[in-house]
Scaffold this active site. Structure first.
Site, PDB file in Angstrom:
ATOM      1  N   ALA A   1     -32.057  11.491  29.604  1.00  0.00           N
ATOM      2  CA  ALA A   1     -31.172  10.509  29.713  1.00  0.00           C
ATOM      3  C   ALA A   1     -31.317   9.593  30.859  1.00  0.00           C
ATOM      4  O   ALA A   1     -30.549   9.067  31.626  1.00  0.00           O
ATOM      5  CB  ALA A   1     -29.747  11.473  29.839  1.00  0.00           C
TER       6      ALA A   1
ATOM      7  N   ALA B   1     -28.476  17.341  21.872  1.00  0.00           N
ATOM      8  CA  ALA B   1     -27.027  17.840  22.516  1.00  0.00           C
ATOM      9  C   ALA B   1     -26.660  18.975  23.093  1.00  0.00           C
ATOM     10  O   ALA B   1     -26.205  20.028  22.660  1.00  0.00           O
ATOM     11  CB  ALA B   1     -25.849  17.687  21.152  1.00  0.00           C
TER      12      ALA B   1
ATOM     13  N   ASP C   1     -27.897  23.568  30.707  1.00  0.00           N
ATOM     14  CA  ASP C   1     -27.169  22.528  29.821  1.00  0.00           C
ATOM     15  C   ASP C   1     -26.635  23.284  28.671  1.00  0.00           C
ATOM     16  O   ASP C   1     -26.575  22.457  27.542  1.00  0.00           O
ATOM     17  CB  ASP C   1     -27.910  21.299  29.924  1.00  0.00           C
ATOM     18  CG  ASP C   1     -27.279  20.011  29.244  1.00  0.00           C
ATOM     19  OD1 ASP C   1     -25.909  20.043  29.511  1.00  0.00           O
ATOM     20  OD2 ASP C   1     -27.884  19.373  28.800  1.00  0.00           O
TER      21      ASP C   1
ATOM     22  N   ALA D   1     -25.531  12.866  24.361  1.00  0.00           N
ATOM     23  CA  ALA D   1     -24.556  13.236  23.413  1.00  0.00           C
ATOM     24  C   ALA D   1     -23.142  13.035  24.072  1.00  0.00           C
ATOM     25  O   ALA D   1     -22.293  14.174  24.119  1.00  0.00           O
ATOM     26  CB  ALA D   1     -24.694  14.941  23.260  1.00  0.00           C
TER      27      ALA D   1
ATOM     28  N   HIS E   1     -28.058  10.396  33.265  1.00  0.00           N
ATOM     29  CA  HIS E   1     -27.193   9.389  31.959  1.00  0.00           C
ATOM     30  C   HIS E   1     -27.145   8.054  32.705  1.00  0.00           C
ATOM     31  O   HIS E   1     -26.314   7.429  32.310  1.00  0.00           O
ATOM     32  CB  HIS E   1     -25.845  10.040  31.419  1.00  0.00           C
ATOM     33  CG  HIS E   1     -26.047  11.301  30.730  1.00  0.00           C
ATOM     34  ND1 HIS E   1     -26.367  11.238  29.470  1.00  0.00           N
ATOM     35  CD2 HIS E   1     -25.918  12.331  31.155  1.00  0.00           C
ATOM     36  CE1 HIS E   1     -26.447  12.355  28.972  1.00  0.00           C
ATOM     37  NE2 HIS E   1     -26.234  13.227  30.203  1.00  0.00           N
TER      38      HIS E   1
ATOM     39  N   ASP F   1     -36.417  25.001  28.448  1.00  0.00           N
ATOM     40  CA  ASP F   1     -36.257  25.732  27.193  1.00  0.00           C
ATOM     41  C   ASP F   1     -37.481  25.383  26.299  1.00  0.00           C
ATOM     42  O   ASP F   1     -37.470  25.783  25.023  1.00  0.00           O
ATOM     43  CB  ASP F   1     -34.775  25.218  26.358  1.00  0.00           C
ATOM     44  CG  ASP F   1     -34.849  23.777  26.436  1.00  0.00           C
ATOM     45  OD1 ASP F   1     -35.750  23.017  26.562  1.00  0.00           O
ATOM     46  OD2 ASP F   1     -33.856  23.289  25.702  1.00  0.00           O
ATOM     47  N   GLY F   2     -38.437  24.684  26.595  1.00  0.00           N
ATOM     48  CA  GLY F   2     -39.507  24.261  25.630  1.00  0.00           C
ATOM     49  C   GLY F   2     -39.143  23.247  24.549  1.00  0.00           C
ATOM     50  O   GLY F   2     -40.067  22.563  23.967  1.00  0.00           O
TER      51      GLY F   2
END
Length: 386
Positions: free
Chosen positions: A214, A303, A268, A134, A189, A242-243
């Protein structure tokens, strides 16, 4: 000055292990070894008492952005995450024009000087267009050491971390520059090979930015950066639990290979954390949050997240079946050590700030204290006016 308190009856998670029916003494802003006679007693029987969470990678929350908002926007995001137990937070940027990022660093450094945030993390623009996620591709650039130094200088001593695709031209020299200035060089990234990642670690890189995400996947002939980052004892790996970002097996692999002392849970988070679904901006890119999952409107890339660290804690112990002690390491001790702040935060020990979280038997937040003051008072179960 905050009133002295004796917090009793909870299962207290210490660096040496968990103490049943333990107690923590708070005197002013700090944890103390003994209590004055006038101290207030707070009964926390049936609860857990853990250190305040430390988030080293966070872009905002509460509908407000660290990446482009005003000072009050940033404070709104900070307050939102405090309600969820994050008492120490690093503000992360996203890719933008160099002058804008330098200006942003100036604003955030003022908040760091006031103690509202713990420092600044630059995520981009020195990342790979192949793994941009993102980030706006048109604003990406190679990690030229002069440009990296410009951002570090703009942060006035409060730059804590810079995420780089270290395989790009200038990447290794920039890693060395960051190491020399006491700033964490994080590999992320990135489209690096295994060998290129090893070279970057040898040059001084010490963090994997949201491991697995990433970057190339783990291959049996081309193991890529994941294998190099997991195997090296010098590297701490960020994980977004966060699953959505990680399959539970990937998280288990990271804990098994790296060990509990080399994992740092991060959010994040972007603006929607603690706020709700809808349309948001992440830097110059539009994001749609649906069912608490943030994706770019154009292209659909994930994102950031809407995660808060209390949810990461609960998921870790109830879904992933990690021990409470290992979860505390990943959420508090390890990131505090990375930031060079373990002498003041990250564990419940005398002399450190009284930053702590009260959790009930189901691991839901019932109280949050920062520097001796309740942000969420456990007896009322609702936020104190901030």
């Amino acid at each position: 000055m905050a009133a002295s308190k004796v917090l009793t009856g909870a299962r207290v998670v210490l660096p040496t292990g968990t103490v049943a029916a333990g107690r923590v003494i708070v005197d002013g802003t700090r944890i103390a070894g003994s209590a004055p006679e006038t101290a207030e007693t707070v009964d926390l029987s049936g609860h857990w008492l853990v250190p305040g969470f430390v988030d080293i990678h966070n872009h905002g929350g509460g509908g407000a952005s660290f990446t482009s908002g005003t000072v009050e926007d940033v404070l709104t995001g900070v307050r939102t995450h405090r309600l969820h137990g994050t008492t120490t937070i690093v503000a992360s940027t996203v890719t933008g024009e160099m002058d804008f990022l330098a200006q942003r660093a100036g604003l955030l450094s003022e908040l760091a000087e006031q103690g509202d945030i713990a420092g600044i993390h630059f995520e981009g623009p020195f990342i790979s267009p192949c793994r941009k996620g993102a980030h706006s591709e048109g604003l990406l650039r190679h990690p030229d050491p002069a440009d990296v130094r410009k951002l570090v200088d703009a942060a006035r001593g409060h730059a804590k971390m810079v995420t780089l695709a270290t395989e790009l031209p200038g990447g290794i020299d920039s890693v060395r520059l960051l190491a020399e200035h006491g700033v964490i060089a994080a590999i992320g990234h990135t489209d690096a090979t295994y060998e290129q990642t090893v070279e970057a670690i040898d040059a001084g890189a010490t963090v994997a930015t949201h491991l697995y995400n990433a970057m190339p996947g783990l291959g049996h002939r081309a193991p890529g950066p994941i294998a190099a980052l997991l195997e090296d004892e010098r590297v701490t790996v960020e994980l977004i639990n966060d699953g959505t970002h990680l399959h539970p097996a990937a998280l288990e692999l990271a804990f098994h290979r790296a060990g509990a002392d080399r994992v740092a849970f991060i959010t994040d988070a972007m603006d929607a954390a603690g706020f709700g679904d809808g349309r948001y901006m992440l830097g110059p890119l539009e994001v749609e949050v649906r069912d608490s999952v943030a994706r770019l409107v154009e292209g659909g890339s994930i994102a950031g997240s809407t995660l808060t660290q209390d949810r990461a804690f609960k998921r870790s112990v109830t879904v992933d079946r990690l021990s409470v002690e290992d979860t505390v390491r990943a959420l508090s001790a390890n990131p505090a050590k990375l930031l060079g702040m373990y002498d003041t935060v990250g564990s419940l020990e005398p002399g450190k700030y009284a930053d702590l979280v009260v959790l009930d038997a189901e691991f839901d937040v019932k109280g949050v204290m920062r520097r001796g003051e309740w942000v969420v008072a456990p007896n009322e179960g609702h936020p104190v006016v901030l």
